[in-house]
Design an enzyme around this catalytic site. Structure first.
Site, PDB file in Angstrom:
ATOM      1  N   CYS A 197       5.291  -8.522   4.803  1.00 51.45           N
ATOM      2  CA  CYS A 197       6.564  -8.804   4.144  1.00 51.45           C
ATOM      3  C   CYS A 197       7.678  -7.818   4.476  1.00 51.45           C
ATOM      4  CB  CYS A 197       6.356  -8.940   2.642  1.00 51.45           C
ATOM      5  SG  CYS A 197       7.768  -9.778   1.893  1.00 51.45           S
ATOM      6  N   GLU A 214       0.959 -12.966   2.425  1.00 48.42           N
ATOM      7  CA  GLU A 214       0.755 -11.760   1.610  1.00 48.42           C
ATOM      8  C   GLU A 214       0.292 -12.189   0.202  1.00 48.42           C
ATOM      9  OE1 GLU A 214       4.463 -10.143   0.070  1.00 48.42           O
ATOM     10  OE2 GLU A 214       3.777  -8.089   0.423  1.00 48.42           O
ATOM     11  N   GLU A 245       6.667  -3.527  -6.857  1.00 49.85           N
ATOM     12  CA  GLU A 245       5.640  -3.181  -5.853  1.00 49.85           C
ATOM     13  C   GLU A 245       5.403  -1.680  -5.791  1.00 49.85           C
ATOM     14  OE1 GLU A 245       4.942  -5.115  -2.054  1.00 49.85           O
ATOM     15  OE2 GLU A 245       6.751  -6.273  -2.428  1.00 49.85           O
ATOM     16  N   ASN A 285      -1.463  -3.029  -0.901  1.00 46.54           N
ATOM     17  CA  ASN A 285      -1.127  -4.408  -0.552  1.00 46.54           C
ATOM     18  C   ASN A 285      -1.706  -4.601   0.853  1.00 46.54           C
ATOM     19  OD1 ASN A 285       0.125  -6.842   0.027  1.00 46.54           O
ATOM     20  ND2 ASN A 285       2.089  -6.242  -0.885  1.00 46.54           N
ATOM     21  N   LYS A 301      -0.083  -2.201   3.636  1.00 43.53           N
ATOM     22  CA  LYS A 301       1.370  -2.268   3.788  1.00 43.53           C
ATOM     23  C   LYS A 301       1.998  -0.874   3.838  1.00 43.53           C
ATOM     24  CE  LYS A 301       5.188  -4.871   1.574  1.00 43.53           C
ATOM     25  NZ  LYS A 301       5.410  -5.941   0.567  1.00 43.53           N
ATOM     26  N   ASN A 352       6.186 -12.665   0.670  1.00 44.25           N
ATOM     27  CA  ASN A 352       6.655 -13.243  -0.605  1.00 44.25           C
ATOM     28  C   ASN A 352       8.071 -12.719  -0.764  1.00 44.25           C
ATOM     29  OD1 ASN A 352       4.267 -14.202  -2.776  1.00 44.25           O
ATOM     30  ND2 ASN A 352       3.527 -12.843  -1.171  1.00 44.25           N
TER      31      ASN A 352
HETATM   32  N1  CDT Z   1       6.932  -8.747  -0.824  1.00 43.45           N
HETATM   33  C1  CDT Z   1       8.012  -8.146  -0.299  1.00 43.45           C
HETATM   34  O1  CDT Z   1       7.912  -7.129   0.395  1.00 43.45           O
HETATM   35  N2  CDT Z   1       9.216  -8.673  -0.605  1.00 43.45           N
HETATM   36  C2  CDT Z   1      10.472  -8.073  -0.223  1.00 43.45           C
HETATM   37  C3  CDT Z   1      11.501  -8.474  -1.220  1.00 43.45           C
HETATM   38  C4  CDT Z   1      12.745  -7.724  -1.097  1.00 43.45           C
HETATM   39  S1  CDT Z   1      12.771  -6.195  -1.879  1.00 43.45           S
HETATM   40  C5  CDT Z   1      12.874  -6.515  -3.519  1.00 43.45           C
HETATM   41  C6  CDT Z   1      10.933  -8.512   1.159  1.00 43.45           C
HETATM   42  O2  CDT Z   1      11.329  -7.640   1.945  1.00 43.45           O
HETATM   43  O3  CDT Z   1      10.970  -9.710   1.450  1.00 43.45           O
END
Ligand code: CDT
Length: 311
Positions: free
Chosen positions: A169, A47, A143, A107, A124, A194
């Protein structure tokens, strides 16, 4: 004819805030070449693979991060990746921030075939984090300020000899992601992530990040009889440590390849897409065993229902 496809998960280490697109594209090309040398036909990047994870910083104006977005794909900066993929005969999947001509920010993941042509895009669906500045956090996860929820939802593509789906993600934590793709017959789900190790709303979850990462992707694979390729951008990026542990998971739910260290690297596996049938035709024979008449709540409500309300 066997339906085996050699897939590479191209894990990335951190991308610095001031790293240029062309520097990053050079890193991606190096991984693409390594994948080609191994015999991969498809290389999957994470991502937001062209920039640092910019939602960790607040800007008063949401357009303040627009230089991190791509307004075209391929662009002058990313064309060398497309050219090299076509030269090598290797397809790829690339995550990036998309700014559309009419001003929408998504995204996005793009799937590119071995001839350099675009097979499909995915935006996304599940956007995590928050949309206002929350100074109590050691770093932001904005995000929801910088990306809209996908208006398109999930889809699959006939590509690479199979049925390919994409997710990004946070999508991987939701069983609905895999089940919708499963109902479309998916055989290979590509997921870039990420994931900061520190989860500010509940730090008790911090030591469980790797466990949860595997838990959700392995159950999604098994319960839908599909291969899952999970690819990280991990390591310490601008002071924030994110999970690596990229992995390729078989339809049995077993991990067949896993990154053991952070940084730019490729893990790969020969994925036999016919293995999916073992699960899709037996325990998870949807047409035979599912009871959609009892699942209405899943698509009719977003949150938990008030059971006191007449329904
Ligand atoms: N990039 C992404 O979606 N990261 C989220 C972080 C947790 S929510 C702050 C994840 O689900 O890994």
């Amino acid at each position: 004819m066997t339906r085996e496809i050699h897939v590479g998960a191209a894990q990335l280490g951190p991308i610095a805030r001031d790293e240029s697109r062309s520097e990053v594209v050079d890193r991606l090309i190096a991984l693409l070449r390594e994948g080609a040398e191994r015999g991969c036909r498809l290389v999957v990047f994470p991502e937001l693979a062209l920039t640092t994870f910019f939602p960790r910083w607040w800007t008063e104006d949401p357009a303040g991060h627009d230089h991190y977005y791509e307004q075209e794909m391929p662009s002058a900066a990313t064309q060398p990746l497309f050219d090299e993929a076509r030269r090598l005969g290797v397809g790829f999947c690339l995550g990036y921030a998309e700014l559309t001509p009419d001003g929408h920010r998504y995204n996005t993941y793009v799937l590119v075939d071995v001839d350099g042509s675009i097979v499909g895009r995915y935006r996304k669906v599940h956007i995590p984090g928050h949309d206002e500045h929350e100074p109590w956090r050691p770093f932001q996860h904005l995000e929801r300020r910088y990306f809209e929820e996908s208006p398109d939802g999930f889809g699959v593509h006939d590509a690479f000899g199979g049925v390919v789906g994409m997710a990004l993600c946070n999508d991987r934590r939701w069983p609905e992601t895999y089940r919708v793709l499963g109902l479309l017959g998916v055989e290979l789900v590509l997921i870039g992530y990420n994931t900061p190790l520190h989860y500010a709303p509940d730090p008790d979850q911090n030591p469980l990040q790797s466990f949860h990462n595997n838990l959700v992707m392995a159950s999604g694979a098994y319960q839908n009889g599909t291969w899952v390729v999970g690819v990280a951008k991990g390591g310490v990026e601008e002071g924030v440590e994110s999970l690596s542990h990229s992995q390729i998971i078989a339809p049995s739910g077993q991990v067949v390849a896993q990154a053991t260290v952070s940084g730019d690297l490729i893990i790969s596996a020969v994925c036999d897409l016919d293995l999916c049938r073992h699960y899709k035709d037996t325990l998870f024979n949807f047409a035979r065993y599912r009871r959609p008449e009892h699942y209405g709540l899943i698509s009719s409500t977003r949150g938990v229902v008030d059971r006191a309300e007449p329904r």
